[in-house]
Design a protein around this motif. Structure first.
Motif, short mmCIF file in Angstrom:
data_model
loop_
_atom_site.label_atom_id
_atom_site.label_comp_id
_atom_site.label_asym_id
_atom_site.label_seq_id
_atom_site.Cartn_x
_atom_site.Cartn_y
_atom_site.Cartn_z
N ILE A 124 0.80 -1.38 0.11
CA ILE A 124 0.25 0.07 0.00
C ILE A 124 0.95 1.46 0.05
CG2 ILE A 124 -1.85 1.93 1.60
CD1 ILE A 124 -2.99 -0.84 -0.14
N THR A 125 2.01 0.94 0.91
CA THR A 125 2.87 2.34 0.92
C THR A 125 3.37 2.70 -0.87
OG1 THR A 125 3.63 2.06 3.08
CG2 THR A 125 5.11 3.15 1.96
N ASN A 126 4.16 1.36 -0.96
CA ASN A 126 4.13 1.27 -3.19
C ASN A 126 3.33 2.22 -3.47
OD1 ASN A 126 6.74 0.75 -2.41
ND2 ASN A 126 6.84 -1.52 -2.68
N ILE A 127 2.26 1.71 -3.43
CA ILE A 127 1.00 2.23 -4.46
C ILE A 127 0.68 4.19 -3.92
CG2 ILE A 127 -1.77 2.05 -4.67
CD1 ILE A 127 -1.69 -1.08 -3.82
N ILE A 128 0.75 4.07 -2.97
CA ILE A 128 0.84 5.72 -2.34
C ILE A 128 2.18 6.23 -3.33
CG2 ILE A 128 0.37 7.14 -1.37
CD1 ILE A 128 -0.72 4.74 0.78
N LEU A 129 2.90 6.06 -2.85
CA LEU A 129 3.83 6.71 -3.65
C LEU A 129 3.65 7.06 -5.30
CD1 LEU A 129 6.68 5.53 -1.00
CD2 LEU A 129 5.92 8.02 -1.63
N GLU A 130 3.56 5.80 -5.58
CA GLU A 130 3.44 5.82 -7.18
C GLU A 130 1.86 6.66 -7.83
OE1 GLU A 130 3.02 1.91 -8.49
OE2 GLU A 130 4.94 1.08 -7.20
N GLU A 131 1.30 6.04 -7.26
CA GLU A 131 -0.53 7.11 -7.41
C GLU A 131 0.18 8.93 -6.86
OE1 GLU A 131 -3.55 5.45 -5.54
OE2 GLU A 131 -3.62 3.71 -7.30
N HIS A 132 0.51 8.67 -5.89
CA HIS A 132 0.43 10.74 -5.59
C HIS A 132 2.63 10.80 -5.37
CE1 HIS A 132 -3.10 10.68 -4.17
NE2 HIS A 132 -3.30 9.66 -4.02
N LYS A 133 2.65 10.82 -6.51
CA LYS A 133 4.03 11.39 -7.15
C LYS A 133 4.81 12.38 -5.41
CE LYS A 133 4.75 8.55 -10.59
NZ LYS A 133 5.33 7.52 -10.25
N GLU A 134 4.00 13.70 -5.61
CA GLU A 134 4.03 14.83 -4.95
C GLU A 134 4.36 14.43 -3.36
OE1 GLU A 134 -0.53 14.23 -4.12
OE2 GLU A 134 1.17 14.19 -5.85
N LEU A 135 4.17 13.15 -2.82
CA LEU A 135 4.78 12.36 -1.39
C LEU A 135 5.25 11.83 -1.42
CD1 LEU A 135 1.14 11.22 -1.09
CD2 LEU A 135 2.27 13.91 0.28
N ALA A 136 6.44 11.78 -2.24
CA ALA A 136 8.04 11.08 -2.30
C ALA A 136 8.70 11.47 -1.62
CB ALA A 136 8.78 11.29 -4.25
N ASN A 137 9.10 12.80 -0.97
CA ASN A 137 9.52 13.10 0.16
C ASN A 137 9.27 13.56 1.46
OD1 ASN A 137 12.14 13.42 -1.82
ND2 ASN A 137 11.23 15.37 -2.49
N SER A 138 7.65 12.59 1.14
CA SER A 138 7.42 12.76 2.57
C SER A 138 8.33 11.93 3.81
CB SER A 138 5.95 12.33 2.86
OG SER A 138 5.64 11.88 3.31
N PRO A 139 8.35 12.43 4.78
CA PRO A 139 9.18 11.55 5.71
C PRO A 139 7.97 10.63 6.51
CG PRO A 139 8.18 14.04 6.66
CD PRO A 139 8.32 14.13 4.89
N HIS A 140 6.97 11.07 6.51
CA HIS A 140 5.92 10.12 6.65
C HIS A 140 5.77 8.81 6.16
CE1 HIS A 140 5.42 13.87 9.80
NE2 HIS A 140 4.61 14.02 8.11
N LEU A 141 5.65 8.52 4.60
CA LEU A 141 5.66 7.55 4.19
C LEU A 141 6.89 6.59 4.05
CD1 LEU A 141 2.89 8.81 1.54
CD2 LEU A 141 2.95 6.89 2.98
N ASN A 142 8.09 7.67 4.14
CA ASN A 142 9.26 7.27 4.32
C ASN A 142 9.56 6.36 5.56
OD1 ASN A 142 10.09 7.68 1.46
ND2 ASN A 142 10.99 9.68 1.86
N SER A 143 8.77 6.99 6.56
CA SER A 143 9.13 6.17 8.02
C SER A 143 8.62 5.03 7.95
CB SER A 143 8.56 6.99 9.06
OG SER A 143 10.04 8.37 8.40
N LEU A 144 7.44 4.99 7.31
CA LEU A 144 6.46 3.98 7.19
C LEU A 144 7.11 2.64 6.76
CD1 LEU A 144 3.11 2.77 7.91
CD2 LEU A 144 2.70 3.61 5.45
#
Length: 472
Positions: A124-144
């Motif tokens: 799911i994390t990979n899907i979010i990163l692929e569908e929302h490129k603007e979140l690629a540098n999100s510290p929260h997603l990267n921490s997850l």
């Protein structure tokens, strides 16, 4: 000679001596008047000597009987204690075997139950990163993503050390390219390098053959642990991974591997402790988490390759871990592999995939991965629904979960094969591959993929299985 025989011998000797003595005394009485006084005196002396010798013999025999009795008694006691100890040892062995089986089952079950949700989290994390490129540098997603990978590595370490202890590790022969394996691992650990502001470098000897034969999975585990450790204990520095052709012996190409870092280093007195299980050397600079299993696993795996790991380290300067492993070479596979890669790229969009999976989140993740790689995907919740659909519809491949309610993946596969359906079936499971490999192949499955997995791994296995089908 036992006590009964000694006692019998003693009785016979005593009887013979008594009979002889009585005869002599009788003769003395009857012939007293015929013997001179001198002869009588001599005979009395002889008689006393005989009595004295007889007493000595009796004492010796009694002592011997007592010694044999005591020895026999102690032997019997010892035998009883030994028999009791053997029974206790046998019982302890049975309990240990049961405990070992329970531990193995527990580790396997827990790992499965952890890998299943981890597949969903990472997916799911990979899907979010692929569908929302603007979140690629999100510290929260990267921490997850980091936390999920970290938890997965702990699960894999526990499984690995458990299999090593039970001697369930068997090296396999696979064809691989050293450069590709090292680069793949470095790419997967890039997030740790970025976190600690480290630079990753590689130095690969061009003289190393393109295609080696060996257990690339175990070798990758060694690299993964050593490189991740080097990155973890290095900040604002560098980690260099080197591979050099060391020597040739007959058909063996011996490759010297080295992982060098500019990190904290390890004190001389601690350099052997780090290979013990669950050992973590105290470091004042920061808090480094982990199970303390990584280097223990590395040492054991390298021993399986008939090699030994070496360490050079100095506090405040850095560490160097090195080892040399011999591999066979097969250049004849080069063109075959390249041709397979070409076919794979051109045929992806032709595949129609049936996914049999009961977990809703995992359904979403698997479907997204397949659709992103131009596969047409159909999802079903259980094995009986798959059997019904296969009566009316054709598929190129089936991805089959193992642990499902109503009917599991093994039984579903058997029923599919009993219906003379030859569609390739790949087990898509969170169980460890070695635990289910024999059962999977015996029921008719063609391959196994362990969750969580990289998208490229799934695509590669699908292509390989269908290419084999077309070749046949």
């Amino acid at each position: 000679m036992n006590i009964k025989k000694i006692a019998l011998l003693f009785a016979i000797t005593f009887y013979q001596f008594a009979y002889s003595l009585e005869s002599r005394i009788s003769r003395k009485d009857s012939d007293m008047n015929l013997i001179s006084s001198h002869d009588t005196f001599n005979d009395l002396i002889d008689l006393k000597i005989n009595i004295f010798l007889f007493i000595i013999i009796i004492v010796v025999l009694l002592f011997l009987i007592y010694s044999l009795y005591k020895t026999n008694f102690l032997r019997e006691q010892s035998n009883k204690e030994l028999k009791l100890a053997n029974e206790e040892l046998k019982l302890a062995k049975e309990k240990a075997e049961i405990a070992s089986q329970l531990k193995t089952q527990f580790v396997s079950t827990v790992s499965h139950e952890l890998r299943t949700p981890l597949y969903g989290v990472i997916g799911i994390t990979n899907i979010i990163l692929e569908e929302h490129k603007e979140l690629a540098n999100s510290p929260h997603l990267n921490s997850l993503k980091f936390s999920a990978r970290y938890l997965l590595s702990l699960v894999n370490d526990l499984l690995q050390i458990n299999k090593i202890e039970e001697n369930k590790i068997t090296l396999e022969n696979m064809i691989f390219n050293v450069t590709d394996e090292i680069i793949t691992i470095i790419d997967s650990l890039e997030y740790i390098a970025v976190k600690n502001n480290n630079k990753l470098f590689t130095q690969i000897d061009p003289n190393i053959p393109d295609f080696l034969i060996g257990d690339k999975l175990r070798l990758s585990q060694v690299f993964m642990n050593l490189i991740s450790n080097a990155l973890k204990f290095t900040k604002d520095g560098s980690v260099t991974v080197s591979a050099k052709l060391d020597r040739l012996e007959a058909s063996k190409h011996y490759i010297y591997f080295e992982i060098k870092d500019t990190g904290l280093g390890i004190a001389k007195e601690d350099q052997q402790k780090i290979f013990d299980k669950f050992v973590q050397i105290e470091r004042k600079e920061s808090d480094y988490q982990g199970t303390g299993l990584g280097l223990s696993i590395v040492q054991k795996l390298i021993e399986f390759f008939d090699s030994k790991i070496n360490i050079e380290s100095k506090e405040g300067v850095g560490s160097i871990f090195s080892f040399t492993i011999g591999f066979d070479v097969d250049e004849s596979k080069k063109n075959e592999i390249i041709n397979n890669i070409n076919v794979d790229i051109s045929m992806n969009q032709l595949y129609k995939i049936l996914v049999v999976e009961d977990n809703k989140i995992n359904q979403v993740v698997t479907k997204k991965i397949l659709e992103n790689n131009n596969f047409k995907c159909t999802i079903l919740d259980d094995g009986y629904a798959a059997l019904n659909l296969l009566e009316t519809e054709q598929f190129d491949i089936i991805l089959m979960d193992i642990n499902m309610p109503i009917i599991n993946g093994f039984e579903t596969t058997k029923l599919i094969r009993n219906n003379d359906i030859a569609i390739p079936i790949i087990a898509l499971t969170a169980f460890d591959k070695e635990d289910i490999l024999e059962q999977a192949l015996s029921c008719g499955m063609n391959d196994i993929i362990i969750k969580p997995f990289e998208q490229s791994k799934l695509v590669q296995v699908i292509n390989n299985v269908i290419n084999k089908k077309h070749a046949n």
